[in-house]
Design a protein around this motif. Structure first.
Motif, short mmCIF file in Angstrom:
data_model
loop_
_atom_site.label_atom_id
_atom_site.label_comp_id
_atom_site.label_asym_id
_atom_site.label_seq_id
_atom_site.Cartn_x
_atom_site.Cartn_y
_atom_site.Cartn_z
N ASP A 140 36.61 38.93 25.69
CA ASP A 140 37.73 38.02 25.92
C ASP A 140 38.51 38.44 27.17
O ASP A 140 38.94 37.58 27.97
CB ASP A 140 38.66 38.01 24.71
CG ASP A 140 38.02 37.38 23.48
OD1 ASP A 140 37.04 36.63 23.64
OD2 ASP A 140 38.50 37.66 22.36
N VAL A 141 38.69 39.74 27.34
CA VAL A 141 39.38 40.25 28.53
C VAL A 141 38.57 39.93 29.78
O VAL A 141 39.11 39.46 30.79
CB VAL A 141 39.63 41.76 28.42
CG1 VAL A 141 40.24 42.31 29.70
CG2 VAL A 141 40.53 42.07 27.22
N LEU A 174 40.86 47.24 40.35
CA LEU A 174 41.72 47.79 39.30
C LEU A 174 42.99 46.95 39.12
O LEU A 174 43.50 46.81 38.00
CB LEU A 174 42.08 49.24 39.61
CG LEU A 174 40.88 50.20 39.61
CD1 LEU A 174 41.31 51.60 40.02
CD2 LEU A 174 40.18 50.22 38.26
N GLY A 175 43.48 46.35 40.22
CA GLY A 175 44.60 45.42 40.09
C GLY A 175 44.24 44.22 39.24
O GLY A 175 45.02 43.78 38.38
N GLY A 176 43.05 43.68 39.45
CA GLY A 176 42.59 42.56 38.64
C GLY A 176 42.41 42.93 37.18
O GLY A 176 42.75 42.16 36.28
N VAL A 177 41.90 44.15 36.93
CA VAL A 177 41.73 44.61 35.55
C VAL A 177 43.10 44.75 34.88
O VAL A 177 43.29 44.31 33.74
CB VAL A 177 40.96 45.95 35.51
CG1 VAL A 177 40.95 46.52 34.09
CG2 VAL A 177 39.53 45.76 36.01
N GLN A 178 44.06 45.36 35.58
CA GLN A 178 45.38 45.57 34.99
C GLN A 178 46.05 44.23 34.66
O GLN A 178 46.60 44.06 33.56
CB GLN A 178 46.26 46.39 35.93
CG GLN A 178 47.63 46.72 35.36
CD GLN A 178 48.32 47.84 36.13
OE1 GLN A 178 47.74 48.87 36.41
NE2 GLN A 178 49.60 47.62 36.48
N MET A 179 45.97 43.27 35.58
CA MET A 179 46.56 41.96 35.29
C MET A 179 45.83 41.27 34.14
O MET A 179 46.46 40.63 33.29
CB MET A 179 46.52 41.09 36.56
CG MET A 179 47.49 41.54 37.64
SD MET A 179 47.58 40.37 39.04
CE MET A 179 45.98 40.62 39.82
N GLY A 180 44.51 41.40 34.10
CA GLY A 180 43.74 40.78 33.02
C GLY A 180 44.06 41.36 31.66
O GLY A 180 44.13 40.64 30.66
N LEU A 181 44.25 42.69 31.60
CA LEU A 181 44.63 43.32 30.34
C LEU A 181 46.00 42.81 29.88
O LEU A 181 46.21 42.52 28.70
CB LEU A 181 44.65 44.84 30.51
CG LEU A 181 43.29 45.51 30.67
CD1 LEU A 181 43.46 46.95 31.16
CD2 LEU A 181 42.50 45.50 29.37
N ASN A 182 46.93 42.69 30.83
CA ASN A 182 48.25 42.17 30.49
C ASN A 182 48.17 40.74 29.98
O ASN A 182 48.77 40.38 28.95
CB ASN A 182 49.17 42.24 31.71
CG ASN A 182 49.64 43.64 32.01
OD1 ASN A 182 49.79 44.46 31.11
ND2 ASN A 182 49.88 43.93 33.28
N LEU A 183 47.42 39.89 30.67
CA LEU A 183 47.30 38.50 30.27
C LEU A 183 46.62 38.35 28.92
O LEU A 183 46.85 37.37 28.20
CB LEU A 183 46.52 37.71 31.33
CG LEU A 183 47.26 37.47 32.66
CD1 LEU A 183 46.29 36.94 33.70
CD2 LEU A 183 48.41 36.49 32.45
N SER A 184 45.78 39.32 28.57
CA SER A 184 45.07 39.28 27.29
C SER A 184 45.88 39.88 26.16
O SER A 184 45.40 39.92 25.01
CB SER A 184 43.73 40.02 27.42
OG SER A 184 42.92 39.43 28.42
#
Length: 391
Positions: free
Chosen positions: A320-321, A362-372
């Motif tokens: 999902d992330v 890593l910026g994209g991963v961090q934002m994606g984790l937050n959005l999820s």
């Protein structure tokens, strides 16, 4: 409207292979195809067959197939073994399991050492298993150097030392598909008999080429091996390679790209390439730790320089992330495979890769984790940047 039509900029392909191809490699591949029986190709063939050897750390032959890495697995087995031979294999992840299944399908007897997918091969177990084989029925030890599904790197030099300590004559077959050209490796120095690899990861090419680096011991074994083979047979390939050719139509345009990729690795220097990959891996792990998440690999000696597998909290699905990150930021991350499906996502940091690419990833991963809605600390990107800034 398609996703591609709503985005600008390039797609971030941050899976652990296939990796992004440098523009120079892509331009080389786009050159007109030449006669694969002519003198211009012969010069290319001679050059590549010599230039590839240092990447494997060998002075011996490297056989190149127009195939995926799976083909190179099969070539390693059928050229060295006979029906009913026993092979010692280790369950370190999804790809080790696939190699074991192939061995069984080919009529080999597989002695499998189970694993938890969070650790590499234990050299002490190698020595124990081989020492117990008093009749020396085990003909080969099959190892995955860097398990792409887990981000765990087994210690091949120590495995060879264990084999020597057991005074066992088994061949050592090693899969380097996601480590060659990214993680330190020495075919000759470590006493490897067949090294298996592919083009689409550390070598910075599209999929389509695979490799067997072979020792004198492996060549001698091939004279007695009785598993059926035709396309994979080393003998006609080595005979044709002496004159710079192949016994069938080779992947001419991928060989153009390989020539350029090998030059790029030589210009950077392999030690510098390995150092760069380890540095990016350290920065990625710093981000994961600062987010409050867990790296799948549990032994620091076995951290991968090619990729990092991130374990998700129990209540969250990694797929999902990944889907959120793809939809919002046009970035692909590696999925969890087999029993890790939904449990991990994998960040590839290998091949044609630099500091700013990692920061963007890593910026994209961090934002994606937050959005999820994954509960993380917000210090991951800064922690990675601190590692990168140290140089």
């Amino acid at each position: 409207m398609s996703r591609a039509a709503t985005t600008s900029g390039r797609h971030y392909l941050q899976i652990p292979g296939p990796t992004n191809c440098p523009d120079e490699v892509l331009r080389a591949i786009a050159a007109p195809t030449i006669d694969h029986r002519g003198p211009e190709f012969q010069e290319l063939g001679h050059h590549i067959l010599q230039a590839i050897r240092p990447v494997f750390g060998t002075s011996g032959p490297v056989i190149i197939y127009p195939a995926s890495g799976t083909g190179a697995w099969e070539a390693a087995l059928v050229n060295t073994l006979s029906p009913g031979d026993r092979v010692l294999c280790f369950e370190t992840g999804h790809f080790s399991a696939l190699w074991m299944k192939m061995a069984e399908d080919l009529g080999l007897q597989v002695d499998m050492v189970p694993g938890d997918w969070r650790h590499g091969i234990d050299p002490a177990v190698v020595e124990e298993k081989l020492s117990a084989d008093s009749g020396q029925e085990i003909k080969a030890v099959c190892c995955v150097h860097n398990e792409t599904s887990t981000g765990v790197t087994s210690r091949i030099s120590e495995i060879r030392e264990a084999m020597n300590a057991a005074s066992h004559p088994a061949l050592l077959l090693v899969d380097t598909i996601s480590s060659l050209g990214a993680i330190e490796y020495h075919h000759d120095k470590w006493g490897v008999d067949v090294t298996v690899s592919g083009s689409q990861k550390g070598l910075m090419l599209p999929p389509g080429l695979s490799f067997n680096a072979v020792s004198e011991k492996a060549l001698a074994a091939s004279e007695k091996a009785r598993l059926p083979k035709s396309f994979w047979d080393w003998r006609p390939i080595l005979a044709a390679n002496k004159n710079g050719f192949w016994p069938y139509t080779p992947s001419t345009n991928l060989l153009y790209g390989l020539k350029v990729a090998l030059r790029m690795l030589e210009e950077e220097g392999l030690e510098n390439v390995f150092t760069r990959h380890q540095r990016h891996a350290r920065a990625t792990r710093a981000a994961v730790e600062a987010w409050g998440l867990e790296v799948l690999c549990q032994d620091p000696r076995e951290y991968s320089g090619s990729l990092t597998a991130v374990l998700m909290p129990e209540a969250f699905n990694a797929d999902d992330v990944r889907a959120t990150i793809l939809e919002r930021f046009d970035m692909s991350l590696g999925a969890g495979l087999s029993k890790l499906a939904g449990r991990v996502f994998r960040i590839g940091h290998l091949g044609a890769f630099e500091d700013l690419t990692l920061v963007g990833t890593l910026g994209g991963v961090q934002m994606g984790l937050n959005l999820s809605g994954v509960p993380i600390k917000q210090d991951g990107l800064e922690a990675a940047m601190a590692v990168l800034e140290k140089g």
